[in-house]
Design a protein around this motif. Structure first.
Motif, mmCIF file in Angstrom:
data_model
loop_
_atom_site.group_PDB
_atom_site.id
_atom_site.type_symbol
_atom_site.label_atom_id
_atom_site.label_comp_id
_atom_site.label_asym_id
_atom_site.label_seq_id
_atom_site.Cartn_x
_atom_site.Cartn_y
_atom_site.Cartn_z
ATOM 1 N N LEU A 27 0.834 -1.198 0.000
ATOM 2 C CA LEU A 27 0.000 0.000 0.000
ATOM 3 C C LEU A 27 0.873 1.253 0.000
ATOM 4 O O LEU A 27 0.561 2.230 -0.691
ATOM 5 N N VAL A 28 1.976 1.216 0.722
ATOM 6 C CA VAL A 28 2.916 2.345 0.717
ATOM 7 C C VAL A 28 3.470 2.540 -0.696
ATOM 8 O O VAL A 28 3.533 3.667 -1.196
ATOM 9 N N ALA A 32 2.931 5.801 -3.175
ATOM 10 C CA ALA A 32 4.074 6.480 -3.799
ATOM 11 C C ALA A 32 3.893 6.538 -5.314
ATOM 12 O O ALA A 32 4.168 7.564 -5.938
ATOM 13 N N ALA A 33 3.407 5.457 -5.904
ATOM 14 C CA ALA A 33 3.190 5.426 -7.352
ATOM 15 C C ALA A 33 2.122 6.428 -7.779
ATOM 16 O O ALA A 33 2.198 6.999 -8.867
ATOM 17 N N MET A 34 1.144 6.665 -6.911
ATOM 18 C CA MET A 34 0.080 7.623 -7.215
ATOM 19 C C MET A 34 0.454 9.041 -6.793
ATOM 20 O O MET A 34 -0.366 9.950 -6.869
ATOM 21 N N SER A 35 1.682 9.224 -6.303
ATOM 22 C CA SER A 35 2.182 10.528 -5.838
ATOM 23 C C SER A 35 1.364 11.093 -4.687
ATOM 24 O O SER A 35 1.257 12.309 -4.530
ATOM 25 N N LEU A 36 0.784 10.222 -3.870
ATOM 26 C CA LEU A 36 0.074 10.673 -2.679
ATOM 27 C C LEU A 36 1.042 10.911 -1.532
ATOM 28 O O LEU A 36 0.697 11.551 -0.538
ATOM 29 N N VAL A 60 -3.406 10.684 4.374
ATOM 30 C CA VAL A 60 -4.079 9.988 3.271
ATOM 31 C C VAL A 60 -5.100 9.000 3.824
ATOM 32 O O VAL A 60 -6.242 8.934 3.353
ATOM 33 N N GLN A 61 -4.707 8.252 4.827
ATOM 34 C CA GLN A 61 -5.613 7.264 5.415
ATOM 35 C C GLN A 61 -6.818 7.942 6.069
ATOM 36 O O GLN A 61 -7.935 7.440 5.972
ATOM 37 N N ARG A 62 -6.614 9.075 6.730
ATOM 38 C CA ARG A 62 -7.742 9.789 7.341
ATOM 39 C C ARG A 62 -8.722 10.278 6.289
ATOM 40 O O ARG A 62 -9.934 10.198 6.477
ATOM 41 N N ASN A 70 -12.028 8.602 -3.033
ATOM 42 C CA ASN A 70 -11.168 7.717 -3.820
ATOM 43 C C ASN A 70 -9.779 8.348 -3.910
ATOM 44 O O ASN A 70 -9.579 9.502 -3.528
ATOM 45 N N TYR A 71 -8.830 7.589 -4.417
ATOM 46 C CA TYR A 71 -7.445 8.057 -4.399
ATOM 47 C C TYR A 71 -7.220 9.278 -5.288
ATOM 48 O O TYR A 71 -6.405 10.142 -4.965
ATOM 49 N N ALA A 72 -7.937 9.378 -6.396
ATOM 50 C CA ALA A 72 -7.797 10.564 -7.251
ATOM 51 C C ALA A 72 -8.272 11.804 -6.505
ATOM 52 O O ALA A 72 -7.631 12.864 -6.553
#
Length: 98
Positions: A27-28, A32-36, A60-62, A70-72
């Motif tokens: 998940l980490v 990182a791949a999604m630049s979060l 991010v988790q909060r 969603n991640y976007a």
């Protein structure tokens, strides 16, 4: 004026960040791949993180659990929160000088 780095910055591995944040290493890597979360790669190509990655991952988790984004959307919210922080700092600085 030249700036010289006096000490080598502390960089953490994926496993170290995962252990400190309580997240699975995959998940980490995905974040990182999604630049979060900010990351770099070393000369061998392994992901490396600064210690600031741990609270960033918690943020991010909060957002994911608290607001069900969603991640976007999380990426957009993080960008907006960073921009707000910069603007607030500018306002505080401006108030000091007036």
């Amino acid at each position: 004026m030249a700036k010289y780095q006096l000490v080598r910055p502390v960089l953490l591995s994926v496993d170290e960040v995962a252990a400190r944040s309580g997240l699975h290493p995959d998940l980490v890597r995905r974040f990182a791949a999604m630049s979060l979360v900010d990351s770099t790669t070393d000369v061998i190509g392994r992901l490396r993180f600064t210690p600031k990655a741990v609270p960033a991952l918690a943020r991010v988790q909060r957002l994911r659990t608290g607001l069900a984004l969603n991640y976007a959307a999380i990426g957009l919210v993080l960008d907006l929160l960073d921009r707000i922080e910069v603007l607030e700092a500018q306002v505080r600085s401006h108030r000091r000088w007036t």
